[in-house]
Scaffold this motif. Structure first.
Motif, PDB file in Angstrom:
ATOM      1  N   ALA A  26      -7.709   4.997   5.244  1.00  0.00           N
ATOM      2  CA  ALA A  26      -7.015   3.892   4.576  1.00  0.00           C
ATOM      3  C   ALA A  26      -7.457   2.556   5.152  1.00  0.00           C
ATOM      4  O   ALA A  26      -7.615   1.566   4.425  1.00  0.00           O
ATOM      5  CB  ALA A  26      -5.507   4.073   4.695  1.00  0.00           C
ATOM      6  N   LEU A  27      -7.649   2.497   6.464  1.00  0.00           N
ATOM      7  CA  LEU A  27      -8.120   1.260   7.081  1.00  0.00           C
ATOM      8  C   LEU A  27      -9.524   0.916   6.601  1.00  0.00           C
ATOM      9  O   LEU A  27      -9.834  -0.243   6.289  1.00  0.00           O
ATOM     10  CB  LEU A  27      -8.125   1.408   8.611  1.00  0.00           C
ATOM     11  CG  LEU A  27      -6.783   1.342   9.327  1.00  0.00           C
ATOM     12  CD1 LEU A  27      -6.956   1.696  10.797  1.00  0.00           C
ATOM     13  CD2 LEU A  27      -6.179  -0.055   9.198  1.00  0.00           C
ATOM     14  N   LYS A  28     -10.388   1.924   6.524  1.00  0.00           N
ATOM     15  CA  LYS A  28     -11.761   1.685   6.097  1.00  0.00           C
ATOM     16  C   LYS A  28     -11.805   1.195   4.652  1.00  0.00           C
ATOM     17  O   LYS A  28     -12.609   0.333   4.309  1.00  0.00           O
ATOM     18  CB  LYS A  28     -12.567   2.981   6.259  1.00  0.00           C
ATOM     19  CG  LYS A  28     -14.057   2.816   5.996  1.00  0.00           C
ATOM     20  CD  LYS A  28     -14.789   4.132   6.152  1.00  0.00           C
ATOM     21  CE  LYS A  28     -14.727   4.625   7.581  1.00  0.00           C
ATOM     22  NZ  LYS A  28     -15.556   5.846   7.771  1.00  0.00           N
ATOM     23  N   GLU A  29     -10.909   1.710   3.840  1.00  0.00           N
ATOM     24  CA  GLU A  29     -10.864   1.307   2.435  1.00  0.00           C
ATOM     25  C   GLU A  29     -10.052   0.049   2.214  1.00  0.00           C
ATOM     26  O   GLU A  29      -9.843  -0.378   1.086  1.00  0.00           O
ATOM     27  CB  GLU A  29     -10.296   2.466   1.605  1.00  0.00           C
ATOM     28  CG  GLU A  29     -11.187   3.710   1.630  1.00  0.00           C
ATOM     29  CD  GLU A  29     -10.548   4.890   0.927  1.00  0.00           C
ATOM     30  OE1 GLU A  29      -9.371   4.755   0.495  1.00  0.00           O
ATOM     31  OE2 GLU A  29     -11.199   5.942   0.827  1.00  0.00           O
ATOM     32  N   ARG A  30      -9.535  -0.508   3.309  1.00  0.00           N
ATOM     33  CA  ARG A  30      -8.777  -1.769   3.280  1.00  0.00           C
ATOM     34  C   ARG A  30      -7.602  -1.715   2.293  1.00  0.00           C
ATOM     35  O   ARG A  30      -7.367  -2.639   1.515  1.00  0.00           O
ATOM     36  CB  ARG A  30      -9.701  -2.933   2.956  1.00  0.00           C
ATOM     37  CG  ARG A  30     -10.700  -3.221   4.082  1.00  0.00           C
ATOM     38  CD  ARG A  30     -11.612  -4.373   3.731  1.00  0.00           C
ATOM     39  NE  ARG A  30     -12.397  -4.787   4.876  1.00  0.00           N
ATOM     40  CZ  ARG A  30     -13.484  -4.171   5.309  1.00  0.00           C
ATOM     41  NH1 ARG A  30     -13.927  -3.104   4.664  1.00  0.00           N
ATOM     42  NH2 ARG A  30     -14.130  -4.611   6.381  1.00  0.00           N
TER      43      ARG A  30
END
Length: 1730
Positions: free
Chosen positions: A1675-1679
């Motif tokens: 989720a962080l990587k996909e912002r």
């Protein structure tokens, strides 16, 4: 080489310039001469008719040309010499070597052989010298060229190069040199261009905030700066303009272009600043219209409102005028009146300073009373705030009027201060200085040669009597001084009233009428004090100062204040008294000798005081030292040492002393009662005086009246006062006094310990009174002591006696004087008694030896005095003579110890009878007499020897025959005849033993006689043989008789009286004796019977031992009886004997009987364990404890734990009994207990589970907000609660454990139901908590009980204070507004640092809502402070900056400053070679400033702040120092980029932290004052790796041994980014649900999570955790703003969150991480430092 001109001068001595000119003229003359010759020749040739020149030109001009050729060379030589000689005048450095070479070259030319330089005919020598010279000149020109090149290549300004150029151009005249110099124009132009570029850059950097030169103004300063820059480029350009052709070159055009651009910019810059100032002049004009004074909006302090723009305007006008710039008329006008304005400003500043000084000197107690005077002054000053401006004409009169009001206020305050100081404070000080107890002192007269201590010790009764009299006097004195205080403060009131102009008349003062006359001086009252009181009694009273409606005015408050001050003074007096007593009690031990030694030292020195609080009285010359209060005797009351009085009595005395000190305040009346009591005392004294006058004619009667009547005193009248009318409540409620008293009592107890310890040293003498003299001597005697041992013991007690006599008898311990004289005297008596004991025993021993020796002498003397009648007498006499000879050989060894012993007894004064002394003296004399007698006896024996010898021979012959006959009879009828019975053998043995003994005596007599007369000793083999045989027969038949008697005797002994251990030991002895008999006897009948008897009884003995065990019960005896077929009457134990068992066939049933006995022992063990179980549980009860105020509703935890432990132990015992094969007899009872205790265990486990859940939920649902949020669960819990109360009520009434749990099934049925209902409530509560955690994610980091406590008190915001540290990093406490109680205005850390919130937060509503608001406000506030710090750190002084900002922001500031200066240096490093070194010095200066701060006085918080800054700055210094060493010259170099750098992004308004290419937004978490990690290269590498991991949306995984700083590094990196780092200590108990909640909390809160020892979690849980972490990181990587967690819930995502795990690989109990989990983290290897 010479050449002469006029006179004797050579060419070298002439002026070289003139010489060259003359030579040039010669050449010109030659040219002119030849030219004229040729012209005339040509004219003549044109006229052929004319006479032609027919001369040979070679003849005419040849010599001339040769001479001119020489002249040209000489011109060259002298021109060169002149050129280089001119260079010597040049001031340029570096020419010395060139000039030295030239001088050497020229001298070599001058010093050649003598020939004429002008003689062209001598050309060979000159040509050679000239060639050498010119070669040298060529080398010189080359050196000069090198010098010029080096000079123009130096990094100096173009102006300096131009100076060098002009100087060299002026001096160098040779074309070659000038040509070489002209080539340097391009170098100068290039250098000028570079300077213009540098100045341009400098201008661009500082044009918006130009540096102002010293002593310059803000507007004139920038213009001066720009002119300085312009001057730097104008001076070189002015030279270039003198040579316009130079500027046409490429370098020149380039330089002109940048010069024109820069000069235009500088001129425009000057114009802009001048124009700006002209505009500011109009604004400064308005400042003159402002009021002359202004008030600070916050503090209310007055300031002179003199705008600095006026001062600046005047200064700017002067500077602009000097610069030749235009100045407007307005500025000129202000400048004209500058002196007047400054004078008014100084006068107003002086006025305000005086006002502040006067107002600050107002005595604090009368501040409100002089308020009218202060108000008049304020009203006058207010004109300066409203009407007066700087153009007003009456400023002078205004200041004078204000000064007059100041004078009036100052005079009033001075008068009041004098009264308060001289009268009030002195009286209060007298009260405070009053000592309320008797403090005895030693006085030592130093006038006498031998000093004596003057001090009389007191008993505790005497001291208390003195103390009682002392406190009465003290109470009276304090009362009188308090009256003086009251009168003085009334004078202050009247004085102020007279100065203040009241708007309405004040109420008339109540006047207290004084009594007539005052008291005379006596032992209690001081007449002077009483007279002063009488004079002031008519003044204002306290009652007169209150209005009718009882409203308290400032005057009343003033009087009440000083009334309280009296109480405070009494408090001080009491406190000082207690502290004085405490000081005395704490005093070290002081002996009389030590006291005298200190006094002697003080007497001989010039000092006035010494250690131990001893001092020399300057008036009397006496030495004074603290003395003890009470004398205590130490007595020996065997068996212990006792104090008289005892410690209890001393403790009561101390308590009485404390009471008496406190009683002073109980007898000091307050103002409302003091007048009445003083009046009563005065009246009583007047009446007494009247009686004295009336009874003057009756002295005896008057005397009797005085003796019978008790005088009226202030103390006696104060006895009946109510405590509230005295100052006693002030002391009784004082915690300080109570604390001091407790300390005093505690120190007294420690004094007791010190005394007891000191007295305990007397235990080294305890053997004197505690030892049993007889027992000690017996032990001593058992060691067979020598004379030296006795001497040592007696000497020991003699030394003890001497030590005791040397001991000091008087020792001071604090307030107690210990008198050890009684103890020492008792110990001396004991020591003497011990000495006498050993002396007496030694005396007895010596006396015994003495008497024995005298008895030997007497006995020997008697034996030697007898007549010798037969051979026996001869033998006896010879025996005594032999003994005498033996004694004579050892006589010294026997007599000397006796003499030494009596010498020792005499030395140590041990009493010895006179008879003994006489015997000692006669010993040697009597021995000599005995020796003389022995000689006479020996002579007599020689005469009688022949007759005795004849008789001996005859008797021996007869004895030989008798022995032979006795032996023959023994052989025929003796006990060793075969076949006789053992009993008969015993009888015969006795008969023949008697006959043998008689003959053996004769044998010895006759053998001795034969030896005496020297005859051959007759052998008797028969006697020898019979002796051996009789000895063996005695051994056999003696043992036989003993065995028969013993064994037969056992049968008649009662069973209960038998001790089979003793019997076994005795039979073992018999067996051993039997086995040791000779082998020859083993064939005898007696031996066989003896052996059989012993063996038979020995086989039965183990059975008897088994049967004698207490475990064998009647049931076992019945079994044995039936087994043996014999009736054993064991029921009648009292009459049961061993013979019954001896008759039974026990040996036939031996194994069965042994089994029965072993079973009995096991059964006894079972029975005993069952008995213990029954005893333990029969009366075992449940213990209960109080729950709040609701009654006994809880099982007591400690007692219940003990009950569970007992239950487990009992069940283990019962388990072993159930499996025991010997339990048949107890089977039913064991089964019952197993069942009962299993029920107890089951119910107790349920009960504790229910109690734990009920206790947890009771706190939740008993009240507060959660009950309202969960009404259904609250109702369910209410039902559970009522049932719980019923259960506990029943249990309290019948608490027996076994009965309560086994009597019915109520508990077994109700408790599971309650547990089920409680689990339902718990599940609902968990859902409620989960909901709250979703709303405030930081609640995920708080345990359920803490969260419930927070939520349960959310209506009271202040109740959350204790739990703030669980939610925030460093917020220890939040500050609420004092007016609006629910408004949060600031944050505090644990060290007291305070940060004000930019926008207060209202703490109302749901707690999770306002906590979210608080986090936002905290982050905004920290951001605002950091924004201010980012601007101030570049301009503000470092110490002031650190003091102005919180520790967190100060640290950010120095990081920001370091980043800015270092990055600027790196940018300019390529163009400015010195910038890196200068920047390093600046960084070091910052560090040095911080280090200096650490040496100043700092609070704990300030010190921690500075030390943290030093830690970070040291690292920053080291980093930049390394950059300098590595010659880094670019801000994009990796060595710089890898550092942690701080920036403030002004455009986007946020703090940015950079590590390599990763940018972090600062999170603004409040970090408070904390220590920071010392940053090492390992730390830097860890930061880089973790930053890269975060940048790649991964977690960080520092791994390494314990102690390498894994967790601390993560935490410190979080602090660098203003991040909350939550550390979780992992264990194998963690499950995936708990981890999932933590991951959700971190994701929502945007915090960092550090999971310490992550690899301790079970492998199954780690696999699930990998999925959960991957969900968040994806989720962080996909912002994403929110994501779906693994449990299906949609969770908001804060992109600031990160995850870290720290591990200790290879440790026991650690798991290998799954591969899918490893892929989510970047590993950092942390190693232990070397």
């Amino acid at each position: 080489m010479v050449a002469y001109d006029d006179g004797d001068r050579t060419l070298w001595d002439m002026d070289w310039a003139g010489l060259v000119q003359r030579m040039v003229d010669c050449l010109a003359l030659n040219e002119t001469y030849q030219r004229e010759y040729h012209a005339i020749s040509e004219r003549l040739a044109a006229k052929p008719s004319s006479k032609q020149f027919n001369f040979s030109q070679a003849a005419i001009f040849g010599n001339f040309d040769l001479f001119c050729g020489r002249i040209k060379k000489l011109i060259n030589v002298f021109s060169t010499a002149l050129q280089f000689s001119n260079l010597q005048q040049c001031q340029l450095s570096g020419l010395d070597e060139i000039m030295a070479y030239f001088t050497k070259l020229l001298n070599s030319l001058k010093l050649r052989k003598n020939y004429d330089l002008l003689d062209h005919r001598q050309g060979e020598h000159f040509s050679k010298d000239y060639a050498v010279f010119m070669k040298g000149v060529a080398e010189l020109e080359e050196k000069l060229r090198v010098f010029i090149d080096q000079t123009f290549n130096r990094p100096v300004r173009s102006v300096e190069l131009l100076t060098v150029f002009r100087e060299l151009h002026k001096l160098l005249s040779r074309d070659s040199l000038r040509q070489m110099l002209r080539a340097k124009y391009d170098v100068i132009l290039t250098r000028f261009y570079q300077e213009c570029v540098t100045i341009t850059r400098l201008y661009e950097v500082y044009k918006n905030s130009p540096p102002v030169p010293r002593d310059m103004t803000p507007f004139a300063g920038p213009i001066a700066w720009s002119r300085l820059l312009l001057q730097r480029i104008e001076e070189p350009m002015s030279h270039f303009r003198t040579a316009p052709h130079l500027l046409t070159s490429k370098a020149g055009r380039k330089a002109v272009k940048i010069y024109n651009k820069l000069s235009r910019a500088l001129v425009q810059f000057e114009g802009l600043w001048h124009e700006s100032w002209l505009q500011a002049v109009d604004q400064a004009r308005h400042a003159l219209q402002a009021t002359v004074l202004v008030k600070h909006p916050t503090t209310g302090k007055l300031y002179v409102n003199f705008d600095q723009t006026i001062v600046s305007l005047c200064a700017e006008a002067r500077h602009f005028a000097k610069m030749g710039l235009s100045v407007p008329d307005t500025a000129k006008a202000v400048t004209i009146h500058e002196a007047s304005l400054f004078k008014h400003r100084a006068a107003l500043e002086h006025l305000l300073d005086r006002v502040e000084q006067v107002t600050t000197t107002i005595p604090a107690p009368v501040t409100d009373m002089v308020a009218p005077l202060v108000g008049q002054l304020d009203r006058r000053l207010s004109l300066g705030l409203r009407t007066l401006c700087w153009t007003s004409l009456n400023i002078g009169s205004y200041t004078q009027a204000c000064h007059r009001l100041c004078d009036r206020l100052e005079e009033t305050c001075k008068a009041v201060a004098d009264i308060l100081s001289v009268r009030v404070r002195s009286a209060l000080q007298s009260i405070a200085d009053t000592c309320l107890c008797v403090l005895p002192v030693y006085t030592i007269d130093t006038s006498e040669e031998e000093m004596e201590i003057d001090y009389e010790s007191m008993t505790h009764h005497e001291y208390l009597r003195k103390q009682q009299a002392h406190v009465r006097n003290a109470a009276t004195a304090i009362s009188l001084h308090s009256q003086l205080v009251h009168s003085a403060v009334c004078d202050v009131v009247r004085l102020i009233d007279s100065r203040v102009k009241r708007t309405k008349p004040s109420a008339p003062s109540e006047v207290s009428t004084p009594k007539k006359g005052m008291v005379r001086q006596n032992s209690v009252f001081n007449e002077e004090v009483m007279n002063q009181i009488a004079k002031t009694r008519s003044k204002l009273s306290l009652a007169s100062l209150t209005t009718k409606d009882q409203e308290v005015n400032p005057t009343t408050e003033f009087l009440l204040k000083y009334h309280e001050a009296i109480g405070a003074a009494i408090f001080d007096a009491s406190d000082r008294t207690f502290r004085a007593i405490l000081f005395r009690i704490r005093a070290e031990k002081v002996g009389r000798a030590e006291l005298m030694a200190t006094a002697t030292s003080l007497k001989s020195s010039s000092a006035t005081s010494a250690s131990g609080n001893m001092y020399k009285d300057p008036t009397t010359g006496l030495i004074v030292a603290p003395a003890p209060f009470i004398s205590v005797d130490v007595e020996l009351v065997v068996p212990r040492i006792r104090l008289s009085p005892t410690w209890d009595t001393l403790r009561r005395t101390l308590h009485e002393l404390i009471k008496s000190v406190l009683s002073v305040s109980r007898h000091v009346p307050k103002k409302n009662k003091l007048d009445t009591i003083l009046g009563a005392v005065q009246q009583a004294r007047e009446e007494q005086e009247g009686k004295d006058r009336e009874g003057g004619d009756r002295p005896m009667e008057n005397s009797r009246v005085k003796k019978s009547e008790k005088p009226v005193t202030l103390w006696a009248l104060a006895e009946n006062l109510d405590p509230t009318d005295t100052f006693y409540p002030v002391l009784s409620r004082s915690r300080n006094i109570l604390k001091t008293i407790i300390t005093l009592c505690g120190v007294f107890e420690s004094c007791q310990k010190r005394v007891n310890n000191q007295l305990g040293q007397a235990s080294e003498y305890s053997e004197l009174w505690s030892g049993d003299k007889a027992k000690v001597y017996a032990e001593f005697q058992s060691k067979e002591p020598t004379l030296e041992d006795f001497s040592a013991e007696i000497e020991k007690y003699g030394q003890i006696e001497q030590q005791l006599q040397d001991l000091e008898t008087l020792t001071q311990y604090g307030i107690i004087q210990i008198n050890t004289s009684p103890l020492i005297n008792a110990l001396l008596s004991e020591a003497r008694a011990w000495k006498q004991t050993f002396g007496a025993q030694l005396n007895e021993r010596a006396k015994s030896d003495l008497i024995k020796l005298h008895e030997f002498i007497d006995e020997t003397d008697r034996a030697l005095s007898k007549e010798v009648d037969d051979l026996e007498d001869v033998r006896t006499t010879m025996t005594y003579m032999a003994e005498l000879r033996e004694v004579e050989s050892k006589i010294d060894h026997r007599i000397i110890p006796i003499e030494d012993t009596y010498a020792i007894l005499s030395k140590y004064v041990v009493r010895v009878s006179s008879d003994e002394s006489e015997l000692v003296d006669q010993l040697r004399y009597r021995l000599r007499q005995l020796q003389t007698r022995a000689v006479g006896v020996q002579d007599n024996l020689k005469k009688l020897q022949p007759g005795f010898k004849t008789d001996l021979i005859r008797n021996v012959k007869e004895f030989v025959v008798d022995v032979a006959e006795f032996k023959a009879d023994y052989d025929r009828n003796g006990p060793n005849i075969a076949g006789i019975a053992p009993q008969e053998a015993v009888i015969r043995l006795k008969k023949y033993q008697a006959g043998f003994s008689e003959r053996e005596r004769k044998w010895q007599t006759y053998s001795g006689g034969e030896e005496l007369f020297g005859l051959t000793v007759t052998p008797y083999p028969e006697m020898v043989q019979m002796k051996k045989e009789l000895k063996l027969l005695n051994a056999l038949y003696g043992l036989y008789t003993d065995v028969l008697t013993t064994v037969d005797g056992y049968g008649d002994v009662l069973w209960v009286d038998l001790d089979f251990d003793v019997i076994a030991e005795q039979m073992s002895d018999y067996q051993s004796r039997c086995n040791r008999l000779p082998k020859a006897m083993r064939s005898w009948q007696a031996y066989d019977e003896l052996k059989q008897k012993i063996e038979d009884f020995g086989e039965s003995l183990p059975i008897f031992q088994l049967l004698s065990n207490d475990a064998v019960k009647p049931r076992h005896w019945e079994t044995i009886s039936s087994l043996c077929g014999t009736k054993l009457e064991f029921d009648d134990v009292e009459n049961f004997k061993l013979k019954a068992l001896l008759a039974a066939p026990l040996l036939d049933n031996k194994e069965d009987i042994e089994d029965i006995c072993n079973s009995a022992v096991k059964e006894l063990d079972i029975e005993e364990k069952l008995r213990v179980v029954s005893v333990d549980w029969q009366d075992q009860v449940f213990n209960f404890e109080q729950f709040k105020t609701r009654g006994l509703l809880l099982l007591a935890p400690s007692e219940t734990s003990e009950l569970i432990a007992l239950l487990e132990d009992t069940q283990m015992i019962l388990g072993s009994l159930v499996s025991n094969r010997y339990n048949a007899f107890f089977k039913e009872k064991i089964v019952w207990w197993v069942k009962a205790l299993s029920t107890v265990e089951e119910i107790l486990n349920l009960w504790l589970q229910v109690q734990q859940s009920w206790l947890y939920l009771e706190a939740v649902f008993s009240g507060g907000d959660i009950r309202l949020q969960l009404p259904q669960e609250a109702k369910r819990f209410s039902n559970i609660d009522s049932k719980w109360i019923n259960i506990m009520g029943t249990a309290v009434q019948s608490p027996n454990v076994v009965h309560l749990t086994n009597s019915d099934d109520t508990l077994k049925s109700v408790l599971p139901y309650l547990l089920e209902q409680l689990e339902i409530c718990q599940k609902s509560l968990s859902g409620y908590l989960e909901q709250k955690r979703n709303l405030f994610p930081r609640f995920y980091f708080v345990s359920d009980p803490v969260l419930l406590e927070i939520l349960g008190q959310q209506s009271d915001p202040k109740a959350v204070q204790p739990h703030l540290s669980s939610i925030f990093d460093s917020v220890n406490r939040i500050t609420f507004d004092r007016v609006k109680r629910g408004l949060v205005v600031g944050l505090n850390d644990r060290l007291g640092e305070y940060v004000e919130l930019s926008k207060p937060v209202e703490a109302k509503g749901n707690i999770e809502d306002w906590l979210n608001d608080l986090i936002g406000a905290m982050q905004r506030s920290i951001k605002d402070v950091m924004r201010s710090a980012s601007a101030d750190v570049l301009t503000q002084d470092l110490p002031a900056f650190i003091e102005s900002f919180p520790a967190q922001v100060s640290l950010f500031g120095i990081q920001l400053l370091w980043t800015a200066v270092c990055e600027q240096a790196l940018k300019m490093a390529k163009t400015d070679k010195s910038i890196m070194g200068a920047t390093l010095k600046r960084v070091n200066d910052v560090l040095d400033t911080m280090i200096v701060l650490t040496t100043t006085e700092l609070t704990k918080r300030q010190r921690m702040t500075v030390e943290t800054l030093v830690t970070i700055q040291v690292h920053q210094r080291d980093v930049f120092e390394q950059l300098v060493k590595q010659r880094i010259r670019s801000p994009v170099d990796f060595e710089w980029l890898k550092q942690t750098r701080a920036y403030w992004d002004v455009d986007r308004d946020f703090c940015r932290i950079q590590i390599t290419d990763i940018d972090f937004r600062y999170n603004y978490e409040y970090l408070g004052t904390q220590e920071r990690l010392v940053i090492t290269p390992l730390t830097d590498r860890c930061y880089i790796t973790l930053a890269q991991a975060i940048g790649m949306f991964l977690g960080g995984a520092p791994a390494g041994p314990a102690g390498t700083g894994k967790t601390e590094t993560v935490k410190d990196m979080g602090k660098s980014l203003g991040m909350l780092v939550v550390v979780f200590n992992c264990s194998d108990q963690m499950d995936y649900k708990g981890l999932g909640k933590i991951f959700r909390g971190l994701a929502q809160a945007g915090c960092w999570g550090d999971f310490d020892e992550f690899n301790r979690i079970e492998l199954e849980v780690l696999s699930v955790a990998a999925q959960q972490l991957q969900c968040v990181l994806t989720a962080l990587k996909e912002r994403k703003k929110q994501f779906v967690f693994t449990d299906g819930e949609t969770v908001p995502l804060n992109k600031m969150c990160s995850f870290f795990i720290t591990m200790n690989p290879g440790y026991a109990g650690r798991q290998e991480l799954p591969e899918n989990l490893k892929a989510l983290f970047r590993t950092v290897a942390m190693i232990r430092k070397t």
